[in-house]
Design a protein around this motif. Structure first.
Motif, PDB file in Angstrom:
ATOM      1  N   GLY A 181      39.964  20.528  -9.231  1.00  0.00           N
ATOM      2  CA  GLY A 181      38.832  19.939  -9.961  1.00  0.00           C
ATOM      3  C   GLY A 181      39.183  19.518 -11.381  1.00  0.00           C
ATOM      4  O   GLY A 181      39.033  18.346 -11.748  1.00  0.00           O
ATOM      5  N   PRO A 182      39.667  20.442 -12.218  1.00  0.00           N
ATOM      6  CA  PRO A 182      40.051  20.068 -13.576  1.00  0.00           C
ATOM      7  C   PRO A 182      41.197  19.044 -13.625  1.00  0.00           C
ATOM      8  O   PRO A 182      41.211  18.177 -14.500  1.00  0.00           O
ATOM      9  N   VAL A 183      42.125  19.150 -12.679  1.00  0.00           N
ATOM     10  CA  VAL A 183      43.220  18.172 -12.639  1.00  0.00           C
ATOM     11  C   VAL A 183      42.666  16.780 -12.368  1.00  0.00           C
ATOM     12  O   VAL A 183      43.077  15.795 -12.994  1.00  0.00           O
ATOM     13  N   MET A 184      41.711  16.675 -11.446  1.00  0.00           N
ATOM     14  CA  MET A 184      41.113  15.374 -11.137  1.00  0.00           C
ATOM     15  C   MET A 184      40.294  14.837 -12.313  1.00  0.00           C
ATOM     16  O   MET A 184      40.283  13.635 -12.560  1.00  0.00           O
ATOM     17  N   ASP A 185      39.609  15.727 -13.032  1.00  0.00           N
ATOM     18  CA  ASP A 185      38.882  15.290 -14.227  1.00  0.00           C
ATOM     19  C   ASP A 185      39.841  14.641 -15.221  1.00  0.00           C
ATOM     20  O   ASP A 185      39.562  13.565 -15.757  1.00  0.00           O
ATOM     21  N   GLU A 186      40.964  15.305 -15.440  1.00  0.00           N
ATOM     22  CA  GLU A 186      41.969  14.775 -16.364  1.00  0.00           C
ATOM     23  C   GLU A 186      42.549  13.465 -15.827  1.00  0.00           C
ATOM     24  O   GLU A 186      42.680  12.487 -16.563  1.00  0.00           O
ATOM     25  N   TYR A 187      42.872  13.433 -14.553  1.00  0.00           N
ATOM     26  CA  TYR A 187      43.480  12.262 -13.918  1.00  0.00           C
ATOM     27  C   TYR A 187      42.560  11.043 -14.011  1.00  0.00           C
ATOM     28  O   TYR A 187      43.002   9.932 -14.274  1.00  0.00           O
ATOM     29  N   ALA A 188      41.248  11.269 -13.790  1.00  0.00           N
ATOM     30  CA  ALA A 188      40.275  10.169 -13.766  1.00  0.00           C
ATOM     31  C   ALA A 188      39.614   9.927 -15.127  1.00  0.00           C
ATOM     32  O   ALA A 188      38.804   9.006 -15.259  1.00  0.00           O
ATOM     33  N   HIS A 189      39.934  10.778 -16.118  1.00  0.00           N
ATOM     34  CA  HIS A 189      39.311  10.692 -17.445  1.00  0.00           C
ATOM     35  C   HIS A 189      37.795  10.801 -17.327  1.00  0.00           C
ATOM     36  O   HIS A 189      37.038  10.036 -17.942  1.00  0.00           O
ATOM     37  N   GLU A 190      37.348  11.757 -16.515  1.00  0.00           N
ATOM     38  CA  GLU A 190      35.922  12.017 -16.290  1.00  0.00           C
ATOM     39  C   GLU A 190      35.695  13.524 -16.329  1.00  0.00           C
ATOM     40  O   GLU A 190      36.647  14.296 -16.313  1.00  0.00           O
ATOM     41  N   LYS A 191      34.427  13.920 -16.326  1.00  0.00           N
ATOM     42  CA  LYS A 191      34.086  15.343 -16.281  1.00  0.00           C
ATOM     43  C   LYS A 191      33.236  15.622 -15.055  1.00  0.00           C
ATOM     44  O   LYS A 191      32.403  14.814 -14.667  1.00  0.00           O
ATOM     45  N   GLY A 192      33.466  16.779 -14.446  1.00  0.00           N
ATOM     46  CA  GLY A 192      32.631  17.216 -13.334  1.00  0.00           C
ATOM     47  C   GLY A 192      32.805  16.436 -12.044  1.00  0.00           C
ATOM     48  O   GLY A 192      31.877  16.352 -11.245  1.00  0.00           O
ATOM     49  N   THR A 193      33.992  15.892 -11.817  1.00  0.00           N
ATOM     50  CA  THR A 193      34.195  15.085 -10.608  1.00  0.00           C
ATOM     51  C   THR A 193      33.956  15.894  -9.340  1.00  0.00           C
ATOM     52  O   THR A 193      33.518  15.343  -8.332  1.00  0.00           O
TER      53      THR A 193
END
Length: 173
Positions: free
Chosen positions: A122-134
């Protein structure tokens, strides 16, 4: 009918609500924050499946609901490629547990490396997508499929399989 959902994750809860509301009337949903009793980042189908089962059984214990759902996302490796895997479980009042799995999809190596280093998807994807709560919305699957499939849609497929198994067993006793 009372239906418990063993998570406060919005994407997972919505998946259960969408499917249940299609097949049943007069439903009361109970979203409960219960543990999966597995790693925060499950690393196999077995561990991910067990997390879903644990969430379903913990939801049953917490609520005594008629239908108790546990949904869990994890990762697994095959031939050096990391895949996202997803499992669901439905615990019934009589103790019976049904399980089903859903979509598998490849994760880019740069994400896989971070997971191998101990980070959570989850946090890795937030960082990867430059979004929060993905993880509460489109999830890794939405990001990595150009938004063709959301995390809710992916889990709806699993919930539909579980409900179908439940209805089949109920009709064929």
């Amino acid at each position: 009918m009372k239906v418990a959902i063993g998570t406060l994750n919005r994407a997972k809860a919505l998946a259960v609500q969408n499917v249940i509301n299609t097949y049943f009337d007069d439903v009361e949903f109970l979203e409960v924050d219960v543990p999966s009793n597995v790693s925060n980042q499950p690393f196999s189908d077995e561990e991910t499946r067990q997390g879903a089962i644990n969430r379903a059984l913990n939801a049953l214990e917490a609520t005594g609901a008629d239908l108790n759902f546990g949904l869990e996302g994890g990762v697994r490796e095959m031939e050096g490629i990391m895949y996202c895997c997803n499992w669901g479980a439905l615990a019934l009042k009589n103790g019976q547990v049904l399980t089903a799995a859903g979509a598998l999809f490849m994760l880019p190596e740069e994400i896989a490396e971070k997971l191998r280093d101990g980070e959570e998807l989850g946090p890795v994807m937030d960082e990867y997508a430059h979004e929060k709560g993905t993880r509460h919305h489109k999830g890794a699957i939405g990001i990595l499929t150009a938004n063709l499939i959301s995390r809710t849609e992916m889990f709806e497929h699993i919930v539909k399989i579980l409900v179908g198994q439940y209805l089949f067993a109920k009709e064929n006793r």
